[in-house]
Design a protein around this motif. Structure first.
Motif, PDB file in Angstrom:
ATOM      1  N   UNK A 224      -0.922   1.438 -10.592  1.00 57.85           N
ATOM      2  CA  UNK A 224      -1.772   2.566 -10.277  1.00 57.85           C
ATOM      3  C   UNK A 224      -1.051   3.582  -9.414  1.00 57.85           C
ATOM      4  N   UNK A 225      -1.386   4.842  -9.618  1.00 60.94           N
ATOM      5  CA  UNK A 225      -0.984   5.901  -8.702  1.00 60.94           C
ATOM      6  C   UNK A 225      -2.192   6.166  -7.822  1.00 60.94           C
ATOM      7  N   UNK A 226      -2.118   5.730  -6.576  1.00 63.61           N
ATOM      8  CA  UNK A 226      -3.270   5.770  -5.680  1.00 63.61           C
ATOM      9  C   UNK A 226      -2.839   6.225  -4.289  1.00 63.61           C
ATOM     10  N   UNK A 227      -3.806   6.660  -3.510  1.00 65.33           N
ATOM     11  CA  UNK A 227      -3.566   6.957  -2.101  1.00 65.33           C
ATOM     12  C   UNK A 227      -3.644   5.643  -1.338  1.00 65.33           C
ATOM     13  N   UNK A 228      -2.639   5.365  -0.512  1.00 64.33           N
ATOM     14  CA  UNK A 228      -2.616   4.141   0.289  1.00 64.33           C
ATOM     15  C   UNK A 228      -2.772   4.475   1.775  1.00 64.33           C
ATOM     16  N   UNK A 229      -3.694   3.803   2.398  1.00 69.02           N
ATOM     17  CA  UNK A 229      -3.866   3.882   3.846  1.00 69.02           C
ATOM     18  C   UNK A 229      -3.219   2.650   4.477  1.00 69.02           C
ATOM     19  N   UNK A 230      -2.383   2.860   5.465  1.00 71.72           N
ATOM     20  CA  UNK A 230      -1.664   1.782   6.156  1.00 71.72           C
ATOM     21  C   UNK A 230      -0.714   1.007   5.243  1.00 71.72           C
ATOM     22  N   UNK A 231       0.090   1.701   4.446  1.00 70.01           N
ATOM     23  CA  UNK A 231       1.096   0.968   3.669  1.00 70.01           C
ATOM     24  C   UNK A 231       2.178   0.431   4.596  1.00 70.01           C
ATOM     25  N   UNK A 232       2.821  -0.656   4.261  1.00 74.41           N
ATOM     26  CA  UNK A 232       3.849  -1.223   5.145  1.00 74.41           C
ATOM     27  C   UNK A 232       5.087  -0.348   5.285  1.00 74.41           C
ATOM     28  N   UNK A 233       5.361   0.499   4.276  1.00 68.40           N
ATOM     29  CA  UNK A 233       6.533   1.374   4.327  1.00 68.40           C
ATOM     30  C   UNK A 233       6.399   2.416   3.219  1.00 68.40           C
ATOM     31  N   UNK A 234       7.297   3.411   3.237  1.00 72.67           N
ATOM     32  CA  UNK A 234       7.275   4.431   2.186  1.00 72.67           C
ATOM     33  C   UNK A 234       7.617   3.824   0.832  1.00 72.67           C
ATOM     34  N   UNK A 235       8.410   2.759   0.847  1.00 73.77           N
ATOM     35  CA  UNK A 235       8.728   1.989  -0.360  1.00 73.77           C
ATOM     36  C   UNK A 235       8.794   0.521   0.040  1.00 73.77           C
ATOM     37  N   UNK A 236       8.197  -0.346  -0.746  1.00 73.31           N
ATOM     38  CA  UNK A 236       8.200  -1.756  -0.381  1.00 73.31           C
ATOM     39  C   UNK A 236       8.111  -2.646  -1.615  1.00 73.31           C
ATOM     40  N   UNK A 237       8.654  -3.846  -1.489  1.00 72.38           N
ATOM     41  CA  UNK A 237       8.622  -4.860  -2.541  1.00 72.38           C
ATOM     42  C   UNK A 237       8.211  -6.184  -1.923  1.00 72.38           C
ATOM     43  N   UNK A 238       7.368  -6.916  -2.610  1.00 73.75           N
ATOM     44  CA  UNK A 238       6.980  -8.258  -2.179  1.00 73.75           C
ATOM     45  C   UNK A 238       7.099  -9.189  -3.374  1.00 73.75           C
ATOM     46  N   UNK A 239       7.862 -10.257  -3.217  1.00 76.21           N
ATOM     47  CA  UNK A 239       8.084 -11.208  -4.316  1.00 76.21           C
ATOM     48  C   UNK A 239       7.778 -12.606  -3.805  1.00 76.21           C
TER      49      UNK A 239
ATOM     50  N   UNK B 275      -8.753   6.944  -4.072  1.00 82.10           N
ATOM     51  CA  UNK B 275      -8.427   8.145  -4.850  1.00 82.10           C
ATOM     52  C   UNK B 275      -7.456   7.868  -5.997  1.00 82.10           C
ATOM     53  N   UNK B 276      -7.826   6.994  -6.929  1.00 83.61           N
ATOM     54  CA  UNK B 276      -6.913   6.687  -8.045  1.00 83.61           C
ATOM     55  C   UNK B 276      -6.647   7.915  -8.908  1.00 83.61           C
ATOM     56  N   UNK B 277      -5.365   8.179  -9.106  1.00 85.77           N
ATOM     57  CA  UNK B 277      -4.977   9.323  -9.924  1.00 85.77           C
ATOM     58  C   UNK B 277      -4.600   8.901 -11.328  1.00 85.77           C
ATOM     59  N   UNK B 278      -3.995   7.723 -11.434  1.00 89.33           N
ATOM     60  CA  UNK B 278      -3.543   7.224 -12.737  1.00 89.33           C
ATOM     61  C   UNK B 278      -3.528   5.708 -12.667  1.00 89.33           C
ATOM     62  N   UNK B 279      -4.265   5.038 -13.546  1.00 84.11           N
ATOM     63  CA  UNK B 279      -4.312   3.585 -13.626  1.00 84.11           C
ATOM     64  C   UNK B 279      -3.982   3.177 -15.054  1.00 84.11           C
ATOM     65  N   UNK B 280      -3.127   2.186 -15.214  1.00 85.29           N
ATOM     66  CA  UNK B 280      -2.746   1.808 -16.571  1.00 85.29           C
ATOM     67  C   UNK B 280      -2.251   0.363 -16.614  1.00 85.29           C
ATOM     68  N   UNK B 281      -2.154  -0.147 -17.834  1.00 80.88           N
ATOM     69  CA  UNK B 281      -1.694  -1.513 -18.073  1.00 80.88           C
ATOM     70  C   UNK B 281      -0.566  -1.455 -19.106  1.00 80.88           C
ATOM     71  N   UNK B 282       0.441  -2.310 -18.934  1.00 83.21           N
ATOM     72  CA  UNK B 282       1.539  -2.365 -19.889  1.00 83.21           C
ATOM     73  C   UNK B 282       1.864  -3.825 -20.171  1.00 83.21           C
TER      74      UNK B 282
END
Length: 266
Positions: free
Chosen positions: A169-184, A239-246
């Motif tokens: 999804x392309x969404x507005x995030x409140x309190x994200x951990x960083x400007x870019x992040x990965x969790x595995x 505020x979802x702007x774009x949601x999709x599945x692949x």
């Protein structure tokens, strides 16, 4: 459509007269962000600057969400980066370029049939004024995985069928951990990055959702549920702007040119 217009512009640059039919009557309104790595090709064609003016250079990225990142600076290239640019803007720039080269772009034209003759190809379909039929020396289909041109030209499409689906999804995030992040983790993965002010692209590799049909719409609730499990409930999506599945479907045309005057591209 992006590959479609790119193929047209490239062919026109080689002095081939072109007509482009596009089934969408109007330009797409969504602002899906595209991380484009085709800058070398655009530079070779002399048009990369017009794309760079509308994007953001990303020096790092990832492959399949794996925790080991990719540093594009290690590449032997003048364009060692990915370009984050809205997909709609890419399409607009490609269409402008094609028109500059004299390509006749016709919107709202849906191809329904392709019939190869000994020395030409006949194409039939429907447009704004009703049914149409065209005759051309060649036809190139860059109309996606369900290509009408490829199918009717008899070009096979072999490979791996869908076994699991993913969502983003392309969404507005409140309190994200960083400007870019990965969790595995053993339970799955999430890869996210800011694409515009507070707007983030967030992708999920979520085993709990692998069996969801590709046609099932993604909801904001599904996005938030994934965030709660992989990132933490303190990060909130809105505020979802774009949601999709692949999916993991992986196929390739058996060949790119039929025995006649039809070919596949993209």
């Amino acid at each position: 459509r992006r590959e479609h217009e790119k193929a047209i512009a490239a062919a026109r640059a080689e002095q081939a007269a072109q007509l482009a039919t596009e089934r969408q009557a109007y330009e797409a309104l969504t602002e899906q962000k595209e991380r484009d790595h085709r800058n070398e090709i655009l530079a070779m064609r002399g048009v990369v600057e017009r794309f760079l003016a509308h994007g953001v250079k990303l020096p790092e990225g990832h492959y399949a969400g794996l925790p080991t990142g990719l540093n594009y600076g290690a590449l032997d290239s003048k364009h060692a980066y990915m370009l984050a640019i809205p997909q709609t803007r890419v399409e607009q720039l490609l269409e402008e370029w094609a028109r500059e080269l004299g390509v006749d772009v016709r919107r709202g034209w849906q191809i329904a049939g392709v019939e190869g003759k000994e020395s030409h190809v006949e194409v039939a379909g429907t447009g704004p004024a009703g049914a149409f039929q065209l005759s051309s020396r060649y036809v190139v289909g860059a109309d996606g995985a369900r290509s009408t041109v490829r199918e009717q030209a008899g070009i096979g499409f072999s490979g791996k069928e869908v076994t699991r689906t993913f969502y983003f999804g392309d969404v507005v995030l409140t309190n994200p951990p960083a400007a870019a992040f990965r969790t595995w983790t053993e339970k799955g993965a999430v890869v996210a990055g800011r694409i515009d002010q507070n707007l983030y692209r967030i992708n999920f590799i979520d085993p709990e959702r692998f069996s969801v049909p590709l046609s099932t719409p993604v909801t904001l609730e599904e996005i938030q549920n994934g965030i709660d499990r992989f990132v933490g409930p303190e990060t909130v999506a809105s505020n979802p702007f774009w949601l999709s599945r692949f999916s993991d479907e992986a196929k390739l045309a058996d060949q790119y040119k039929s025995t006649g005057q039809a070919a596949a591209a993209g």
